[in-house]
Scaffold this active site. Sequence first.
Site, mmCIF file in Angstrom:
data_model
loop_
_atom_site.group_PDB
_atom_site.id
_atom_site.type_symbol
_atom_site.label_atom_id
_atom_site.label_comp_id
_atom_site.label_asym_id
_atom_site.label_seq_id
_atom_site.Cartn_x
_atom_site.Cartn_y
_atom_site.Cartn_z
ATOM 1 N N ASP A 68 0.818 -1.221 0.000
ATOM 2 C CA ASP A 68 0.000 0.000 0.000
ATOM 3 C C ASP A 68 0.852 1.272 0.000
ATOM 4 O O ASP A 68 0.309 2.375 -0.054
ATOM 5 C CB ASP A 68 -1.008 -0.004 1.163
ATOM 6 C CG ASP A 68 -0.371 -0.150 2.539
ATOM 7 O OD1 ASP A 68 0.661 -0.840 2.661
ATOM 8 O OD2 ASP A 68 -0.895 0.437 3.507
ATOM 9 N N HIS A 270 -3.127 7.365 7.183
ATOM 10 C CA HIS A 270 -3.091 5.904 7.270
ATOM 11 C C HIS A 270 -4.222 5.401 8.175
ATOM 12 O O HIS A 270 -4.020 4.620 9.108
ATOM 13 C CB HIS A 270 -1.714 5.430 7.776
ATOM 14 C CG HIS A 270 -1.378 4.024 7.372
ATOM 15 N ND1 HIS A 270 -1.696 2.948 8.149
ATOM 16 C CD2 HIS A 270 -0.766 3.523 6.272
ATOM 17 C CE1 HIS A 270 -1.264 1.837 7.540
ATOM 18 N NE2 HIS A 270 -0.705 2.153 6.404
#
Lengths: 315, 315
Positions: A68, A270
């Site tokens: 990611d 995040h």
Amino acid sequence: MVKLQFLGTCAGIPSKMRNVSSLVIQMLQYQNECWMFDCGEATQHQLLHSPLTLSKITKIFITHLHGDHIYGLPGVIGSRSFQGATEKLQIFGPKGIKNFIETTLTVSNTYVRYPLEIIEIQEGLICKNDFFSFEAVRLEHGIVSYGYRIVEKDLPGPIDVEKLKSIGVTPGPIYKELKAGKKVKLPNGKIIDGKDYCGPKKVGKIIAIGGDTRKCESIKRLAKDANILIHEATFLDKDRDLAFEHFHSTAFEAAKTAKECNVKVLFLNHISSRYCEGIDDLLREARSTFINSYIPHDLQTYLLHQNDEVVLQLD
Amino acid sequence: MVKLQFLGTCAGIPSKMRNVSSLVIQMLQYQNECWMFDCGEATQHQLLHSPLTLSKITKIFITHLHGDHIYGLPGVIGSRSFQGATEKLQIFGPKGIKNFIETTLTVSNTYVRYPLEIIEIQEGLICKNDFFSFEAVRLEHGIVSYGYRIVEKDLPGPIDVEKLKSIGVTPGPIYKELKAGKKVKLPNGKIIDGKDYCGPKKVGKIIAIGGDTRKCESIKRLAKDANILIHEATFLDKDRDLAFEHFHSTAFEAAKTAKECNVKVLFLNHISSRYCEGIDDLLREARSTFINSYIPHDLQTYLLHQNDEVVLQLD
Ligand SMILES: [Zn+2]
Ligand SMILES: [Zn+2]
């Protein structure tokens, strides 16, 4: 002035609302350079919806090698060439980043028309120029993860022209020496000190960009006195055991670090997709410890003024 | 009934309107399997805006290794596991696909919780089961590029119960034998042929999915008698020299192939971003040669009925 463009603020996998990690930072007084931090899949797609272009990105810093944070790199590198960029691109990241980039480009037969430099880093100073130094600080994650600490050099204050004129020193090359804080001998033999004829220096900004990390000691070295700290907040503090187990932090932990380290502004990113569509709890949790906390949405741009005031830029 | 979901229809690099290549095909009478063809960057993001989920994809066919056809693979593979899929995933593609997938997963420390099989193919039959065969046909591109030809087996027609009853044969296990077209001996010693007691068989569909290709002879083997041909149309025919030089096709060339090969329905994709926002010329060019031509938008779903009628599915 510092400009932060949040391209992806979600953890792990993309959601409809938030993409995986990427952030672009621009120091507006040094306009040509944009620095990207992490490059999750579809980062080039997010850029299409921003005023940025790939050719303006000259440095990419990768915090760690989880998908990611890196799966957007091959596309960014290839499309940057396709679009005709000629300026050099430097990519900094942990050991393994070179293999990732070289394999993906080779297998896909991608020819890059600009100079591409890949630097596998270790903890410490990784890069500096006339205006900035970039330092990597090792954090605590399941795999090697770094935070990046960018320190802008102090700039001399404005020269006091009136004061200089009053002692008979008129504008000329000598002003440059004085502005640089040097001692200069006048034609009459008198020595004057530039420091006495300049206003207060402009203190450089410190920007700290954390990678994925569990609460740890080294984050304090990263964050110390930062004007801006960007810190992951994958979980709420009620899920702190989960956070610890998965090497992540909670919003409270991030805020506590910001407070203890004398940070001016904290941005949380995040965000776990379990909170992606309702981040109020995360923000409330952070602000109850550190009031100057923000949780950006994807594609939001924030400006930090010289006085550390934060402004959300509207289109 | 065949369902086609166009996830990405643009060539080379993504635009705001169209993403890079990916397509999902589903045969609705065999519901559990979805097949993906090519997987450009942000294919998993496109899926978020469709009714499909990653776990339903059980086979991915890669036509060639250019970045706009494969950079979405690591994300699709990783997120499929993250979302809890347990069913096996097979990935077919040219030599090099294994290195690409294994390197990207290894560097990013991605653990896949379902069986993942990567098959590097050559021209010819690559896979078959009780209902379908999948054949790869080598096309003409700058690098190795395949088209995939899927042939559905013919199914026996419906059994004529009235006719069988009239000769005293009542429903039972014998019907299954007759439906399979076998000869069967009756208790009275008489032998009857299943073929005489079944309606016309249901002829299987042929679906041909081209990869990037220049006009070439082998595309005819791929497209012959196909109910559906999916063919790239990167350029208009006025740019046919550009198309040839870059190993691509024009809309006219695709339409000509469809006509010559007795195709029923033609879908054009892999549209150059120079046309992405005005595809009328491309469509007009194709239809002037082959009337049953379509240029799908991203995220459009088309259904092909048994009689080869095409319907755009509305949400
Ligand atoms: Zn992460
Ligand atoms: Zn292509």
